[in-house]
Design a protein around this motif. Structure first.
Motif, PDB file in Angstrom:
ATOM      1  N   ALA A 157       0.886  -1.066  -0.161  1.00  0.00           N
ATOM      2  CA  ALA A 157      -0.195   0.031   0.012  1.00  0.00           C
ATOM      3  C   ALA A 157       0.915   1.207   0.013  1.00  0.00           C
ATOM      4  N   ALA A 158       1.824   1.392   0.695  1.00  0.00           N
ATOM      5  CA  ALA A 158       2.832   2.391   1.025  1.00  0.00           C
ATOM      6  C   ALA A 158       3.476   2.561  -0.408  1.00  0.00           C
ATOM      7  N   LEU A 159       3.851   1.638  -1.088  1.00  0.00           N
ATOM      8  CA  LEU A 159       4.644   2.084  -2.334  1.00  0.00           C
ATOM      9  C   LEU A 159       3.457   2.439  -3.454  1.00  0.00           C
ATOM     10  N   LYS A 160       2.509   1.869  -3.348  1.00  0.00           N
ATOM     11  CA  LYS A 160       1.384   2.265  -4.522  1.00  0.00           C
ATOM     12  C   LYS A 160       0.997   3.753  -4.145  1.00  0.00           C
ATOM     13  N   ALA A 161       0.899   4.208  -2.788  1.00  0.00           N
ATOM     14  CA  ALA A 161       0.519   5.549  -2.587  1.00  0.00           C
ATOM     15  C   ALA A 161       1.679   6.400  -2.826  1.00  0.00           C
ATOM     16  N   ASP A 162       2.774   5.916  -2.844  1.00  0.00           N
ATOM     17  CA  ASP A 162       4.061   7.009  -3.126  1.00  0.00           C
ATOM     18  C   ASP A 162       4.172   6.867  -4.601  1.00  0.00           C
ATOM     19  N   ALA A 163       3.709   5.991  -5.418  1.00  0.00           N
ATOM     20  CA  ALA A 163       3.543   6.012  -6.779  1.00  0.00           C
ATOM     21  C   ALA A 163       2.885   7.079  -7.255  1.00  0.00           C
ATOM     22  N   ALA A 164       1.673   7.044  -6.617  1.00  0.00           N
ATOM     23  CA  ALA A 164       0.394   8.066  -6.864  1.00  0.00           C
ATOM     24  C   ALA A 164       0.926   9.645  -6.697  1.00  0.00           C
ATOM     25  N   CYS A 165       1.776   9.671  -5.478  1.00  0.00           N
ATOM     26  CA  CYS A 165       2.075  10.937  -5.408  1.00  0.00           C
ATOM     27  C   CYS A 165       3.199  11.465  -6.033  1.00  0.00           C
ATOM     28  N   SER A 166       3.754  10.462  -7.106  1.00  0.00           N
ATOM     29  CA  SER A 166       4.903  10.783  -8.061  1.00  0.00           C
ATOM     30  C   SER A 166       4.155  11.591  -8.859  1.00  0.00           C
ATOM     31  N   VAL A 167       2.979  11.066  -9.266  1.00  0.00           N
ATOM     32  CA  VAL A 167       1.964  11.698 -10.392  1.00  0.00           C
ATOM     33  C   VAL A 167       1.635  13.119  -9.730  1.00  0.00           C
ATOM     34  N   THR A 168       1.132  13.238  -8.395  1.00  0.00           N
ATOM     35  CA  THR A 168       0.917  14.592  -8.040  1.00  0.00           C
ATOM     36  C   THR A 168       2.144  15.604  -8.294  1.00  0.00           C
ATOM     37  N   CYS A 169       3.359  15.003  -7.985  1.00  0.00           N
ATOM     38  CA  CYS A 169       4.430  15.698  -8.007  1.00  0.00           C
ATOM     39  C   CYS A 169       4.623  16.225  -9.476  1.00  0.00           C
ATOM     40  N   ALA A 170       4.219  15.368 -10.526  1.00  0.00           N
ATOM     41  CA  ALA A 170       4.500  15.774 -11.881  1.00  0.00           C
ATOM     42  C   ALA A 170       3.391  17.094 -12.063  1.00  0.00           C
ATOM     43  N   TYR A 171       2.100  16.841 -11.635  1.00  0.00           N
ATOM     44  CA  TYR A 171       1.211  17.914 -12.018  1.00  0.00           C
ATOM     45  C   TYR A 171       1.605  19.078 -11.338  1.00  0.00           C
ATOM     46  N   MET A 172       2.198  19.019  -9.955  1.00  0.00           N
ATOM     47  CA  MET A 172       3.082  20.318  -9.167  1.00  0.00           C
ATOM     48  C   MET A 172       4.055  21.051 -10.218  1.00  0.00           C
ATOM     49  N   SER A 173       4.921  19.958 -10.836  1.00  0.00           N
ATOM     50  CA  SER A 173       5.736  20.656 -11.331  1.00  0.00           C
ATOM     51  C   SER A 173       5.433  21.174 -12.731  1.00  0.00           C
ATOM     52  N   LEU A 174       4.296  20.822 -13.520  1.00  0.00           N
ATOM     53  CA  LEU A 174       3.572  21.585 -14.545  1.00  0.00           C
ATOM     54  C   LEU A 174       3.035  22.806 -14.205  1.00  0.00           C
ATOM     55  N   THR A 175       2.296  22.878 -12.927  1.00  0.00           N
ATOM     56  CA  THR A 175       1.543  24.161 -12.444  1.00  0.00           C
ATOM     57  C   THR A 175       2.877  25.216 -12.318  1.00  0.00           C
ATOM     58  N   LEU A 176       4.002  24.556 -11.602  1.00  0.00           N
ATOM     59  CA  LEU A 176       5.275  25.823 -11.391  1.00  0.00           C
ATOM     60  C   LEU A 176       5.624  26.175 -12.598  1.00  0.00           C
ATOM     61  N   LEU A 177       5.719  25.253 -13.482  1.00  0.00           N
ATOM     62  CA  LEU A 177       6.624  25.870 -14.699  1.00  0.00           C
ATOM     63  C   LEU A 177       5.795  26.590 -15.484  1.00  0.00           C
ATOM     64  N   LEU A 178       4.259  26.482 -15.493  1.00  0.00           N
ATOM     65  CA  LEU A 178       3.527  27.673 -16.127  1.00  0.00           C
ATOM     66  C   LEU A 178       3.791  28.971 -15.232  1.00  0.00           C
ATOM     67  N   GLY A 179       3.765  28.970 -13.988  1.00  0.00           N
ATOM     68  CA  GLY A 179       3.942  30.052 -13.267  1.00  0.00           C
ATOM     69  C   GLY A 179       5.195  30.838 -13.778  1.00  0.00           C
ATOM     70  N   LEU A 180       6.494  30.100 -13.619  1.00  0.00           N
ATOM     71  CA  LEU A 180       7.805  30.601 -13.891  1.00  0.00           C
ATOM     72  C   LEU A 180       7.977  31.119 -15.362  1.00  0.00           C
ATOM     73  N   LEU A 181       7.127  30.399 -16.423  1.00  0.00           N
ATOM     74  CA  LEU A 181       7.235  31.039 -17.637  1.00  0.00           C
ATOM     75  C   LEU A 181       6.444  32.323 -17.913  1.00  0.00           C
ATOM     76  N   LEU A 182       5.294  32.427 -17.270  1.00  0.00           N
ATOM     77  CA  LEU A 182       4.476  33.367 -17.337  1.00  0.00           C
ATOM     78  C   LEU A 182       5.392  34.686 -16.859  1.00  0.00           C
TER      79      LEU A 182
END
Length: 227
Positions: A157-182
């Motif tokens: 369960a822990a590794l599965k949750a950690d895997a999904a949190c990696s997706v969340t981190c990817a979404y966060m990086s895209l949000t961050l990238l958009l703000g920095l680019l603007l």
């Protein structure tokens, strides 16, 4: 919502399972190494450029680094023949620490972003920040797939949750990238604190899932349905 795994699920020991556990350790070690790089670059560039979103992203990386370190220890415990009770206790303690840290981070970003918007604080362009955000958007989905594959095979369960949190981190990086680019292209200084406020959504979602895991002993994967 995908049906959560039990963190105390018992599987018959086999050489195949031991191999999967070793693969999980390697993948988690690679993820931890990346988190060290991500946190260092994001925090240093965030502080130097006065970017709230970069600072928040960097602190979140440190929190994930701590949780990932405990998860790596959890995999080592099972490889060494440790009891399921020891593993379960370790996972729940990691969830408590992660949940509290994430909620505190959300509060910090909220206050810091509000101050930046009110005072018209203008962050400078951070090319290092743009680089780390772009790299994270590419690397995190790869780590997600690798962690999820091993988690399903060993029933963690822990590794599965950690895997999904990696997706969340990817979404966060895209949000961050958009703000920095603007900010870099158009000089929209307010895009940085606004991006930081958008990060709160992902951070609070992670915190709620970690809180759920700590209370119930189950993990649902950072709100991500991957089945």
């Amino acid at each position: 919502m995908a049906r959560p795994f039990s963190i105390q699920r018992r599987l018959e020991p086999s050489s195949g399972r031991a191999g999967q556990l070793r693969q999980g350790i390697i993948i988690e070690a690679v993820a931890l190494l990346w988190m060290v790089i991500e946190a260092g670059v994001a925090l240093s560039s965030g502080i130097s450029s006065r970017s709230v979103s970069l600072e928040g992203f960097g602190i979140d990386s440190i929190i994930e680094l701590i949780a990932g370190g405990i998860l790596l220890w959890r995999l080592w415990v099972e490889v060494g023949g440790g009891s399921g009770e020891v593993v379960a206790q370790a996972e729940r303690r990691a969830s408590w620490v992660t949940a509290i840290s994430l909620f505190a981070l959300a509060a910090y970003i909220l206050i810091d972003s509000a101050i930046s918007l009110f005072t018209h604080s203008r962050p400078t362009v951070s090319w290092w920040g743009l680089g780390i955000a772009s790299a994270a958007a590419l690397i995190m989905p790869l780590l997600w797939q690798s962690k999820l594959r091993i988690a399903r095979r060993i029933g963690s369960a822990a590794l599965k949750a950690d895997a999904a949190c990696s997706v969340t981190c990817a979404y966060m990086s895209l949000t961050l990238l958009l703000g920095l680019l603007l900010n870099a292209i158009f000089g929209w200084w307010w895009a940085d604190p606004l991006a930081a406020l958008l990060l709160i959504y992902f951070i609070v979602r992670e915190g709620r899932e970690a809180w759920h895991a700590a209370r119930t002993g189950e993990a649902c994967g950072c709100g991500c349905d991957d089945d």
